[in-house]
Each structure stands twice: as C-alpha cells, then as structure tokens.
Design a protein around this motif. Structure first.
Motif, PDB file in Angstrom:
ATOM      1  N   MET A  28      31.276  43.564  42.663  1.00 17.46           N
ATOM      2  CA  MET A  28      31.681  44.320  43.849  1.00 17.46           C
ATOM      3  C   MET A  28      32.386  45.614  43.446  1.00 17.46           C
ATOM      4  SD  MET A  28      34.066  43.065  47.022  1.00 17.46           S
ATOM      5  CE  MET A  28      33.004  41.669  47.345  1.00 17.46           C
ATOM      6  N   ASN A  29      33.089  45.546  42.348  1.00 14.87           N
ATOM      7  CA  ASN A  29      33.830  46.730  41.902  1.00 14.87           C
ATOM      8  C   ASN A  29      33.235  47.336  40.643  1.00 14.87           C
ATOM      9  OD1 ASN A  29      34.427  44.646  40.205  1.00 14.87           O
ATOM     10  ND2 ASN A  29      36.662  44.879  40.301  1.00 14.87           N
ATOM     11  N   GLY A  30      32.026  46.910  40.254  1.00 14.23           N
ATOM     12  CA  GLY A  30      31.388  47.480  39.065  1.00 14.23           C
ATOM     13  C   GLY A  30      32.053  47.082  37.766  1.00 14.23           C
ATOM     14  N   HIS A  31      32.640  45.874  37.707  1.00 13.91           N
ATOM     15  CA  HIS A  31      33.377  45.457  36.530  1.00 13.91           C
ATOM     16  C   HIS A  31      32.468  45.294  35.320  1.00 13.91           C
ATOM     17  CE1 HIS A  31      36.113  43.247  33.940  1.00 13.91           C
ATOM     18  NE2 HIS A  31      35.232  42.234  33.893  1.00 13.91           N
ATOM     19  N   TYR A  32      31.309  44.638  35.519  1.00 14.40           N
ATOM     20  CA  TYR A  32      30.452  44.351  34.357  1.00 14.40           C
ATOM     21  C   TYR A  32      29.696  45.586  33.881  1.00 14.40           C
ATOM     22  CZ  TYR A  32      31.393  39.479  35.434  1.00 14.40           C
ATOM     23  OH  TYR A  32      32.015  38.275  35.656  1.00 14.40           O
ATOM     24  N   GLY A  33      29.734  46.664  34.642  1.00  7.94           N
ATOM     25  CA  GLY A  33      29.091  47.886  34.191  1.00  7.94           C
ATOM     26  C   GLY A  33      29.970  48.746  33.319  1.00  7.94           C
ATOM     27  N   LYS A  34      31.276  48.407  33.245  1.00  8.01           N
ATOM     28  CA  LYS A  34      32.209  49.178  32.423  1.00  8.01           C
ATOM     29  C   LYS A  34      32.038  48.794  30.962  1.00  8.01           C
ATOM     30  CE  LYS A  34      35.598  49.351  36.160  1.00  8.01           C
ATOM     31  NZ  LYS A  34      36.990  49.000  36.580  1.00  8.01           N
TER      32      LYS A  34
END
Length: 917
Positions: free
Chosen positions: A909-915
C-alpha cells in the motif's frame, strides 16, 4: 283463303343419299401412290389450271313496270308446274315412308368393316375420283414403307430386317420397361444391362430412328428398374440396418412405377402412346439411380444419411415433383436415425433402450439434420435418462403408459401445418407429464428392489372362458395380419406413394403450389424433432436435478469440499495445523523406552527423520476429521461408519521427482504426500467429477502449504517479539525486519486466498445452488427448468467456479511465473526459520543475504502479479461475456476472476517492497 306457311318441324327426305353418288372402291397400288407423291407439284398445278371452267347461266332479272303493277291479292295466278310436281312427289314419298325410321340411316356398307371416307368436292363431282396424296406424311402406312424400302435400297441399308406386327413389339417393350425379359429383349449378366435379342426389327409405318429411340428409352427404364431391385435385394440379404429403411423406400417407388406402367399401358396400341406414358417414370428412375450411385457399402449409417440429405437438398428447389418424392424418401431414409434418437430420449416405439454412446451418436454431428445445441441436448438428456434408470427404476419416465400419457413419436415433416401440429403435440405432452411428475416425489422409490417384482399380476388369456377363446384368437390374428399389411404404409410410405402417383399422373403442379412457401429442407429436421427433444429433455433434467438436490443432497456434499478439502472449517484447520506443525506436542515418532500416548503430532520442521511412517500418520491424524465433522452435526456417527464421500486422509500419488522433494522435512514440499481424500458416489459423480476432485486436490495442496507458512511465521513473529535484546546488534535488527516482513507477506497472501478469492466465489456458487433448489420446489403449471438446465450444464457451472478459484490462487498454467516466485518466497522463509530454531546455528553475515533475497523475491512476485493484472485471463473473459452466468439464470457476484489487484493492494500500500534494501 288463309295462307299455308307449312309445317315448321316436318322432316323432308333430305336425309336420303343421292342416287347419283357411287361408293368409291378403288385399289391403288403402293408404288403408284408413292410415285404420285414424289412428282413435282407443277403437274398438279398445271392440272388445276387446265381444268374446265363451269358455265354459269346468265339470268335476266328485271323489275316490273309501274304502269302494269297492281296492288292486292293475286288469285288468278296458278302455281308453276315444278312446284306442283315437287309437292305431289313429296306427298308420295311421305305416304310410302310412313313406317320408315328416319334415324336409321343406311350409309352404305358395313360401318365396322369399312372405314369412313373423307367427303370432298372432287368425289362429289367425279364418282371415280381417286384421292392423290401430295405429302408423304398423308399417305397410308404402305406408302411410307415403300418409301423407306426405296431409301434403304439407295443408301445400301439392310432390306432383310425382321418385320413384326406392332402389338407384339409393344408388349415386349412393356415387359422391358418393367425390367423383364421378352422375345426381343433379354438381360446380359456380364454387362449388367438389357440388350436387344433381335438387332434389326421393322414395324410398318415407323422408321428405324423412331424404333431405336423408343427401344433405348425402354432399355434405360428397364435397367433402372433392375438396378433398384438389385439394390433392395442386396440390402435385405445383407440385413444392414442402415440400408433396410432406404431399400424399403426404393422398393415402394419401384412398386408404384410398375403398377402405373402395367395399368396405363394395358390399353395402349401405339408406340407414341407408350413413349408418352414412360416419360415420367423415366425421370423418377433416373433420379433414384443417381442417388443409389453415390452410396457405398463401406459408408456408416450416418455417412449414408448425410449423402442422401445432401442429394435431396440439392434437388429440393429444382422441380415440384422432386419435392413431392424426395422429401418423403428422405424421411423414410432417416427412420433408423429417428429410432435411435427416440431410444436415446426414452420415447422409442419399443421398450428396448440403448445408451447414448452405444448408438454411435458421438458421430451424430456429421449428419446435418440437427444443430449442435440440439445434439448436445440429446446427449445430456440420454445421460440423465441413464441416471434415472439406474437410481429410479420405478419412475414415471420409465413407464409412461402407466400414467396414461401419450408418447409423441419423432416424425419428419416439411410443411407449416404439420410442424405446428408437432409443436402443439410436444406442448401437450410436456404439460401432462409435468403434472404427473409433480404429483410424485423422488424419495418414493426403493433402490434395492427389482422393478419387475413390483409389478402387479394381471389376468391374461389363460383366465378367459373357453367359449370366448376362439373369438379372441381370431380377433388377435386379424389385428396382427392387419398390422403387418398396414405397417408398410403407416411409417411414411403413404406420403411417398402419393407423391410418386401424383408425379406419374402429372398432378404435381396443381397439388404442390404451396410447397414453395414451405420452410427450407435444411431446417425441417430441427423444426420437426426439436420441440419433442426439448420437451423430453426438460422433463429428464427436472427429474435428475430434483433427485440430486432432494434425495442425494448435492448442496451438502459440495459444502464438504469447502469445509475440509479447502480448509474452510476453522476447527478442523486449527487442529490439523497443530497436529502437523506444533513442536510443543509430543512427537509421534517411535522411540525406544517411550510409550506414545495422548495427543501427538508430526512436528514437521523440527525432526530429522522424514517422511513419517504410516502408523505415525494414523496416530497423529486419527479422529481429527471425524471429531470435526461431528462437532457440526447433531446426528452422531459410529466408529465403523464412514464419513460422507469416504472423507479421510490418504497418500497422494506422486512422481519420483516429487517423492525426492518430500524426503526433506524442511522443504516446502515436505507435506505434498498428504491428501484429504473424497470419493463422490453415483449420481453425485456427475457433478463432482474426477476433474473437479483434481482441482480441489490441487487447491488443497497449496492451502496446506499456506497453512504451514502461516503457522511458521506466526510462531517466528511471536518469538522475535518476546525476545527483546538489551543491546541489539545489526544482525539482530536484520532478523527482526526479516520476521516482520515475512509475517506481513504471509498474512497478506493468506488473507487474499481465503477472504478475497475463495470466500466470495464460493458464496456465489452456493447462491446459485440455492436458487436452483428453490426453482425445483416452486409450484407452477410448466416445468421450471429449461432444456439447457441439465446435469451437464450444472457440472460445467461447478467447474467454472473452480476455474475461477484456480485462477485467483495462481494455479493456472499461464500463472506459473508468479506461482514460482511465491514458492521461492516460502522456501526462503522456511530456510530462515530453520536457522533460527536450530540450536547452536550461527547466522553470521548470511542473514543479510537472506533478507536481501527475500525482498528481491517479493518484489519479483509483485511485478509478476502486476503483469498478470494488466491482461485479462480466459476465466475473466467468460465471466464478462456472460456465457456461464446465464446457466440456470445464475447471477454470479464474484466479479472479475482476476482479483490480483486486491493482493497488490495488501502487499504494498505504501510501496515498501519497491524500496531498495
């Protein structure tokens, strides 16, 4: 004196022949007349020009002088002598012939022996005048024969030909047209045709060309008649069912033509008259032999019918007489087809029943009679009838005569009035049968009884009084013989006979004026058979569905799949997870000096030896299924009684490669050998098929892996949360982040599987099943189901929902990339848990690489899901098209099958795994 106007109605003697007329009795020679006919017309013209011109007397006519003309009656003028003489002569003749019959005319000569002469002015003027024929066609036969002899002598023709009388030759031609041998014509077996036994035959008054043409026409008719007889005889000798009906039709055509030729040519005494009679039979026989020529012995019954149908369809719009013959012929040729069709639907004329596949109806689509939807309807109705026969032997559909229902027969008709009559008959049959079925319930039959034992014995012929027995036997024999005599005509031959007879007598133009407005031949079979097929299919579907829902509890058995196979029962899922993965339970392993008692577990992931023995599985899993089942049922099940569907744990059949993966207790595939087994009994196996059970097992294996991951990550998260370090190191923080990310990922995927995919899809399936069950119990005047609401359609509806679940669970072939990333993530988490739970294991710097690998794998999985979410799968396409949701008026609320957007929303939801890590 009064004027005498005479007697107006008197008959004078004008009827007498003149005494000056002399009968003509000249004997002209043939050669002399031929010579006169071949002379130049100039001689006749000159003769006419030099003829004496009759002298016409000139009468002097003058008007009376006015000075001498007086008005008034003239009494002194006497009648002329000629008038007086004629009056006296007339009175004399009248007195002499008072008793003479005026109407008995004596024309001179015997009218039976002498032909009447043509009265001409030349004969009136000259009693010795001999008629001269200017044209050869006006001359007698003898003159024409003399001309032919002279022509043959000039051209070198055969003058020694056999000259026969016309009557014997015409009789020989009649026999030839009937396909029989005679004095002048015989059958040559080597060439397979009729030949002339006397090549040169002469008949007075006919040329060789006319005799040859008429003989050739009769030779062709005789050959066609013989070909038809040979085809019919071979078909009956071979006893081939596919050809017997066709042979019977051609036999009828041959019989009607032979009767027509015999009757009409009996009074014919000329070749021209015989030729005119044979014109129509020649056309019919030519078309019939063209049809026979396209048939082959190696063709199947459906290929034969297809060829006949294409032949009739090609000629249907040619001439009116072809429609009146070919359409009844086609209906008779399809008799075997309609018999098999009626037997498959249970409305055959006989009590013999054949299954759908035994009839060869799998190749039925090659016959262009019915549409694909109707063929599928027949197939499913036949399968439903098999179920009724197996499970409801005493049902009304098995004995329609006992409920006083007239069973409609399958008839191939071609005009609108007959088609409307068939539709009305099908509607009445459906209405009466539904009323009879609505009064009965499927629970009244006893499966263990033979239907023959339930029949009540009725008095037979042996109970008849002795005095009544002879009369009864006589009546039975008359009825039997009458049936044999009329059987040939009651099965469609009447229309064929009428069509052939009208064509032979030239009546097809007046009779078939409205045939051009009839429906096309290509759709008449569907319009003739379709109403009865649909009516019978609706009744069969209604009975089968009511049997499944009311007697065999289909909804309950499908709910068992959700509760146990798909781990939807919370109590069962919790107990199974603890029995398999909880390390705190005593191990089921056999150890020396320790007695296994109480509740034990397999301790998957916390033991070295694997796989467990069968005794360990029975000890660890015994009672879980039975106790979980009894908790939700008020009726207790004994220990010796099996659960519904034989619900139990079993060993799954695996390949060698899959077995090698199961040997590692720490691998993801360690429990792939364990299966929750369910066996669907008949007739439930028609809905819960083996294909459906395989899909259930495929989802069960994934959900069991997911259950293990949920248990492992929950335990890991609790342990890391309860073990707080006072001085956390970098490795400790990385491990903490690993457990948090793993727990979040597994919880999100598990919630997606259970809440976003299986639950809504399953609720839609249950709603549809509930709606079908409600329709079956609704009271109405018509059948509540349609011809498409069959068991096969219900099975496809069930399987379509399973396909939606497979697509949502990433178990389709096109989703293997995303599934592979998910399994790789599971393996990384299990490997990390192994190092965390193993005493003395050193994490060291490898924890960074594990965490980095976990983040990269999750990111790859998200990219794969996002790629799948951008394209629409086949299941979603079918859902949007509405082809499956229309079954049973089902209104699926599952929405798009591709629900991966919900998973993506849960994961980042917050783009955590894309960081970056």
């Amino acid at each position: 004196m009064p004027l005498d106007y005479g007697e107006a109605f008197a008959i004078p003697d004008f009827w007498r022949a003149s005494d000056l007329i002399v009968p003509l009795n000249g004997n002209d020679l043939d050669e002399q007349q031929l010579q006169k006919c071949t002379e130049q017309d100039t001689s006749l013209i000159s003769k006419w020009q030099h003829a004496a011109t009759p002298v016409v007397p000139v009468l002097k006519l003058e008007l009376p002088r006015l000075e001498d003309f007086t008005f008034g009656l003239v009494e002194s003028i006497s009648a002329p002598e000629s008038v007086v003489d004629s009056v006296e002569l007339e009175e004399k003749h009248a007195s002499e012939n008072d008793d003479f019959d005026v109407w008995a005319l004596d024309l001179g000569g015997d009218p039976e022996s002498e032909a009447p002469l043509l009265a001409t002015w030349d004969c009136f003027k000259d009693p010795n005048f001999a008629e001269e024929h200017v044209f050869l066609s006006e001359a007698p036969q003898s003159v024409y024969d003399a001309f032919l002899r002279r022509y043959q002598s000039m051209t070198g023709g055969d003058l020694a030909a056999l000259v026969v009388k016309p009557d014997p030759f015409i009789q020989c031609l009649r026999m030839l047209a009937l396909g029989r041998t005679s004095l002048f014509f015989g059958y040559d077996g080597s060439s397979g045709s009729f030949v002339r036994l006397q090549p040169d035959i002469k008949i007075s008054g006919f040329s060789d060309g006319i005799i040859t043409d008429i003989s050739n026409a009769c030779l062709g008719i005789g050959h066609n008649i013989h070909t038809l007889r040979t085809f019919v005889q071979d078909a009956y000798n071979q006893s081939t069912p596919r050809l017997i009906a066709i042979a019977a039709a051609f036999s009828t055509i041959s019989e009607v033509i032979e009767t027509f030729i015999n009757t009409e040519s009996e009074s014919i005494n000329s070749l021209i008259g015989l030729s005119s009679i044979l014109r129509q039979p020649q056309q019919i026989l030519r078309v019939s032999n063209d049809m026979i020529g396209g048939l082959h012995r190696q063709d199947s019954q459906w290929d034969t019918l297809s060829k006949i149908h294409r032949f009739c369809e090609a000629l249907d719009a040619s001439d009116p007489w072809t429609r009146s013959i070919l359409r009844p012929l086609l209906a008779l040729s399809a008799k075997l087809y309609t018999d098999h069709l009626g037997s498959a639907l249970g409305i055959g004329s006989t009590n013999t029943y054949f299954g759908f596949r035994s009839l060869g109806f799998d190749h039925m689509s090659c016959v262009p009679l019915l549409f694909e939807e109707e063929i599928e309807c027949v197939k499913e109705a036949s399968e439903g009838l098999d179920l009724i026969r197996a499970h409801l032997p005493n049902h009304s559909l098995m004995s329609l005569q006992e409920v006083n229902i007239t069973v409609p027969s399958l008839e191939w008709k071609f005009d609108w009035s007959d088609l409307e009559r068939i539709q009305a008959k099908a509607d009445a049959y459906e209405y009466d049968l539904y009323k009879a079925l609505d009064k009965t319930t499927t629970n009244t039959c006893d499966h263990g009884q033979d239907p023959e034992l339930n029949e009540t014995w009725q008095p037979t012929i042996y109970d008849t009084h002795a005095d009544q027995l002879p009369a009864l036997l006589t009546t039975s024999q008359i009825a039997f013989e009458k049936d044999l005599e009329s059987q040939h005509y009651h099965r469609g031959h009447t229309e064929l006979i009428a069509g052939v007879s009208k064509t032979l007598h030239g009546m097809h133009d007046q009779v078939n004026d409205g045939s051009l407005l009839d429906p096309p031949l290509s759709i008449t079979a569907s319009m003739s058979f379709g109403p009865i097929i649909k009516a019978q299919a609706r009744m069969i579907n209604f009975t089968c569905l009511r049997m499944l829902f009311e007697q065999h509890e289909l909804q309950y058995h499908i709910s068992l799949q959700r509760r146990f196979v798909l781990l939807g029962d919370g109590v069962f899922s919790s107990r199974l997870s603890h029995a398999l993965f909880d390390p705190e339970l005593p191990s089921s392993q056999r150890r020396k000096g320790r007695v296994r008692s109480g509740t034990v577990g397999l301790n998957v992931g916390f033991r070295d030896d694997w796989p467990p023995a069968s005794s360990e599985l029975r000890l660890a899993l015994t009672g879980i299924l039975r106790e979980s089942f009894q908790d939700s049922h008020s009726n207790a099940i004994s220990e010796n009684e099996d659960l519904p569907g034989g619900l139990s744990f079993a060993i799954r059949a695996l390949s060698d490669t899959e077995i090698d993966k199961c040997l590692d207790p720490d691998s993801l595939e360690a429990l792939d050998f364990l299966q929750i087994q369910y066996k669907s009994a008949s007739p439930l196996d028609t809905i819960i098929t083996s294909s459906c059970l395989e899909k259930y097992d495929q989802m069960s294996k994934l959900l069991l892996r997911m259950s293990r991951m949920v248990f492992v990550t929950d335990r890991l998260f609790r342990e890391r949360k309860g073990n707080v370090a006072t001085t956390p190191t970098k490795e400790y923080l990385v491990a903490q982040r690993f457990s948090i990310d793993a727990h979040h990922f597994i919880a999100a995927v598990n919630a997606y599987f259970q809440d976003d995919t299986i639950a809504p899809i399953w609720h839609s399936l249950e709603d549809d099943l509930r709606r079908i069950a409600l329709r079956l119990t609704t009271t109405s005047t018509r059948c509540p189901v349609s011809e498409h609401d069959s068991i096969g359609q219900l099975q496809r509806l069930h399987e379509w929902y399973l396909d939606q679940m497979l697509s949502a669970l990433l178990l389709r072939q096109r989703q293997q990339k995303a599934l592979g990333m998910l399994e790789a993530t599971f393996s990384i988490i299990l490997q990390f848990c192994k190092f965390q739970t193993t005493p003395g294991s050193s994490v060291g710097p490898s924890i960074h690489s594990q965490y980095r690998e976990l983040r990269n794998t999750i990111a790859s999985f998200i990219d794969a899901c996002r790629e799948l979410g951008l394209r629409k799968g086949p299941a979603a396409s079918r859902a949007n098209d509405g082809t499956v949701s229309e079954l049973f008026n089902a209104k699926s609320s599952a929405g798009e099958a591709n629900t991966l957007n919900c998973l993506l929303l849960r994961l980042e939801m917050n783009g955590h795994y894309g960081k970056p890590v």
